[in-house]
Design an enzyme around this catalytic site. Structure first.
Site: not given
Ligand code: ADP
Ligand code: ADP
Length: 218
Positions: A14, A162, A173
């Site tokens: 995303k 992270r 998660r």
């Molecule tokens: P990812 O897409 O890898 O799950 P994010 O960066 O979106 O990670 O979120 C990291 C952490 O921040 C989540 O595991 C949660 O603890 C918190 N967080 C982010 N967005 C929300 C939300 N909309 N509601 C509750 N917690 C959130």
């Molecule tokens: P999200 O915001 O949904 O948690 P990220 O955009 O941070 O996910 O992507 C998670 C990891 O996967 C990052 O290390 C990113 O570089 C990698 N990544 C994202 N999209 C792809 C894809 N289509 N194929 C392979 N790796 C990807």
């Protein structure tokens, strides 16, 4: 003008797709995770309150995140559109968002749902690296940091892993996602907002499918 929500499991891509699309559309990329990490790095009360939930891979309480989203959507640069990444994450947050939007006389255009198998998500999350300064994400295998990588915040990117991208937090998660966020797919499908994309394809392919889907829906 677009008002978009990106929905999908952690690691599906995303953030990666949001950066480019928000830039192309001239709208702010609003990542609740990034806002929380920024609050945490500045040591604000909100950041400190959120820390234990984030480290464990749990959701931060709804009222904390709602306040952040409400404030961010009220900023001037969000008047013409926005891309919400990581919000809403449960049904209560979805109804809170719909409440804020009706107060602001705005409506949601599309919810883009990125699908991907869990084994691939674990690979992506455990290899993810993030820049401490600009928040961009990389992957040790799929999206390596270029040599002389210049950082949007100036200088070179300051790369780290992270703490919630370690195995225990990743597995939690994914469970939290299934339980809390999964039901939003049906919720938005019923409302007719949902666009489903295959998030397991390579980054560029997902990016073109995203733009094609948005072009087709207008
Ligand atoms: P990812 O897409 O890898 O799950 P994010 O960066 O979106 O990670 O979120 C990291 C952490 O921040 C989540 O595991 C949660 O603890 C918190 N967080 C982010 N967005 C929300 C939300 N909309 N509601 C509750 N917690 C959130
Ligand atoms: P999200 O915001 O949904 O948690 P990220 O955009 O941070 O996910 O992507 C998670 C990891 O996967 C990052 O290390 C990113 O570089 C990698 N990544 C994202 N999209 C792809 C894809 N289509 N194929 C392979 N790796 C990807």
């Amino acid at each position: 003008m677009s008002r978009l929500v990106f929905l999908g499991p952690p690691g599906v891509g995303k953030g990666t797709q949001a950066v480019g699309l928000a830039q192309d559309e001239g709208i702010p990329h609003i990542s609740t995770g990034a806002i929380l990490r920024d609050a945490l790095s500045r040591g604000t009360p909100t950041g400190l309150e959120a820390k234990k939930f984030m480290d464990a891979g749990e959701l931060v309480p709804d009222e904390v995140v709602l306040r952040l989203v409400k404030d961010r959507l009220s900023e001037d640069d969000a008047a013409q559109g926005w891309l919400l990444d990581g919000y809403p994450r449960n049904l209560d947050q979805a109804s809170a968002l719909s409440g804020i939007l009706s107060q602001m006389d705005q409506s949601l255009d599309h919810v883009i749902y990125f699908e991907c198998a869990e084994s691939e998500l674990v690979r992506r999350l455990s290899g993810r690296r993030t820049c401490r300064a600009c928040g961009d994400t990389f992957h040790v295998e799929f999206a390596p940091v270029a040599e002389n990588n210049s950082c949007k915040a100036g200088g070179s990117c300051d790369i780290y892993q992270r703490s919630d991208d370690q195995e225990d937090a990743i597995l939690n998660r994914l469970k939290v996602y299934q339980r809390e966020t999964g039901p939003l797919v049906e919720h938005y499908r019923e409302k007719g907002h949902l666009i489903v994309l295959d998030g397991s394809a390579p980054i560029e392919i997902v990016g073109s499918a995203l733009r094609d889907a948005l072009d087709q829906t207008g």
